[in-house]
Design an enzyme around this catalytic site. Structure first.
Site, mmCIF file in Angstrom:
data_model
loop_
_atom_site.group_PDB
_atom_site.id
_atom_site.type_symbol
_atom_site.label_atom_id
_atom_site.label_comp_id
_atom_site.label_asym_id
_atom_site.label_seq_id
_atom_site.Cartn_x
_atom_site.Cartn_y
_atom_site.Cartn_z
ATOM 1 N N LYS A 215 0.813 -1.224 0.000
ATOM 2 C CA LYS A 215 0.000 0.000 0.000
ATOM 3 C C LYS A 215 0.842 1.268 0.000
ATOM 4 C CE LYS A 215 -4.381 -1.860 1.248
ATOM 5 N NZ LYS A 215 -5.469 -2.033 2.194
ATOM 6 N N ARG A 251 -3.837 -9.975 4.637
ATOM 7 C CA ARG A 251 -4.174 -10.073 3.207
ATOM 8 C C ARG A 251 -2.966 -9.584 2.411
ATOM 9 N NH1 ARG A 251 -6.103 -6.776 -0.670
ATOM 10 N NH2 ARG A 251 -7.707 -7.570 -2.085
HETATM 11 N N1 HH2 Z 1 -7.409 -3.748 0.404
HETATM 12 C C1 HH2 Z 1 -7.678 -3.790 -0.921
HETATM 13 C C2 HH2 Z 1 -8.748 -4.528 -1.405
HETATM 14 N N2 HH2 Z 1 -9.533 -5.246 -0.567
HETATM 15 N N3 HH2 Z 1 -10.053 -5.983 1.625
HETATM 16 C C3 HH2 Z 1 -9.811 -5.958 2.937
HETATM 17 N N4 HH2 Z 1 -10.584 -6.656 3.790
HETATM 18 N N5 HH2 Z 1 -8.780 -5.216 3.471
HETATM 19 C C4 HH2 Z 1 -7.958 -4.467 2.679
HETATM 20 O O1 HH2 Z 1 -7.049 -3.805 3.225
HETATM 21 C C5 HH2 Z 1 -8.189 -4.459 1.264
HETATM 22 C C6 HH2 Z 1 -9.274 -5.238 0.762
HETATM 23 C C7 HH2 Z 1 -6.805 -3.022 -1.863
HETATM 24 O O2 HH2 Z 1 -5.798 -3.811 -2.385
HETATM 25 P P1 HH2 Z 1 -5.822 -4.595 -3.797
HETATM 26 O O3 HH2 Z 1 -6.900 -5.622 -3.820
HETATM 27 O O4 HH2 Z 1 -4.483 -5.131 -4.066
HETATM 28 O O5 HH2 Z 1 -6.080 -3.492 -4.875
HETATM 29 P P2 HH2 Z 1 -7.346 -3.108 -5.730
HETATM 30 O O6 HH2 Z 1 -8.409 -2.684 -4.792
HETATM 31 O O7 HH2 Z 1 -6.831 -1.981 -6.594
HETATM 32 O O8 HH2 Z 1 -7.790 -4.293 -6.522
#
Ligand code: HH2
Length: 285
Positions: A215, A251
């Site tokens: 992040k 995660r």
């Molecule tokens: N962060 C992201 C997405 N989903 N779910 C939970 N429970 N907690 C988190 O911190 C969280 C989440 C963001 O990361 P990522 O999936 O890699 O990116 P994107 O939302 O751009 O797909």
């Protein structure tokens, strides 16, 4: 499923989106997504979180049918290769319902079941574990100017209220997970304060999931880490810090590295405990 022995569970991220912030486009094709799932299973993931809509700051929402077309074939394909538990990362109750029918065992909702009036009843009807995450605002604008008087008090009391709303709607208390939503409508100082207070979040009595992998918080501390793939060191530091604060699951994108770091951390903790016992019994250390 709460922790993996003396360490948190590792939830591998599988984004089947063209625009996710760190891996967008890489796993959008079914074969590539399946290969990545296999790699995460081999690397020791305890569960896999599948997302078909990016929630990165500034992301544009996708239509329900597009999201379904992205995630359902991947869930079905992973179900063919093994029984690792899958979670569906979606804001949409209809996507959660279809994903659970296809074999997902958990709903990860970054809106904390607030995105739709149907979210709470759907969570109750599904009966599966549900991650209630804190987000201030919505992805498109959440990082514009987030403000809190007391981020820890506000985020934790909001999460407690959301958990109570879920219970009132019929979600079993033992199915609720909480997540402080690092980076979702929060600046560096808010994220750091929440990380430092993770043990207090545990006091609410629900398992805690932490998402810190790659992040922007890492880049805010190390400005050279502009490319999300250059944020592994910072992501591991945050994962280990969260583990020490007692979180139940983390995660992550980098499953192999995180599982290894957590195993070594747990072994060192065990050795430290043994040394303490020996010292208390009068052995020389
Ligand atoms: N962060 C992201 C997405 N989903 N779910 C939970 N429970 N907690 C988190 O911190 C969280 C989440 C963001 O990361 P990522 O999936 O890699 O990116 P994107 O939302 O751009 O797909």
């Amino acid at each position: 499923m709460r922790r993996n022995g003396d360490r948190p569970l590792v939830m591998g991220v599988l984004n089947v989106t063209p625009d996710s912030f760190s891996d967008g486009g890489r796993f959008a094709v079914l074969d590539a997504a399946l290969a990545q799932a296999r790699r995460m299973i081999d690397a020791g993931a305890d569960l896999i979180d599948i997302g078909g809509e990016s929630t990165r700051p500034g992301a544009t929402p996708v239509e329900e049918d597009v999201e379904l077309e992205r995630v359902l074939p991947v869930i079905a394909a992973i179900r063919q290769i093994g029984d690792i538990p899958l979670s569906i990362d979606t804001l949409k109750p209809a996507v959660a319902r279809a994903a659970v029918r296809a074999g997902a065992a958990m709903w990860n909702d970054v809106s904390g079941l607030t995105a739709s009036p149907d979210s709470l009843p759907t969570a109750a009807a599904l009966g599966c574990p549900v991650v209630v995450m804190h987000m201030k605002g919505r992805p498109a604008t959440m990082q514009d100017d987030p403000r809190y008087d007391d981020p820890v008090r506000e985020v934790f009391s909001d999460l407690e209220a959301r958990a109570n709303a879920a219970i009132a709607a019929g979600v079993a208390p033992d199915k609720i997970w909480l997540d402080p939503g690092i980076g979702f409508g929060k600046r560096l100082e808010h994220n750091l304060a929440l990380m430092a207070a993770l043990d207090r979040l545990k006091v609410l009595g629900f398992p805690v999931l932490l998402g810190v992998s790659r992040k922007r918080t890492v880049m805010a501390i190390d400005p050279t880490a502009v490319d999300p793939r250059d944020r592994l060191g910072g992501s591991l530091a945050m994962a280990l810090f969260g583990a020490a604060k007692g979180v139940d699951a983390i995660r992550v994108h980098d499953v192999r590295e995180t599982v290894q770091a957590l195993k070594v951390w747990a072994a060192l903790g065990e050795a430290a405990k043994t040394a303490e016992v020996r010292a208390s019994q009068g052995y020389e250390v």
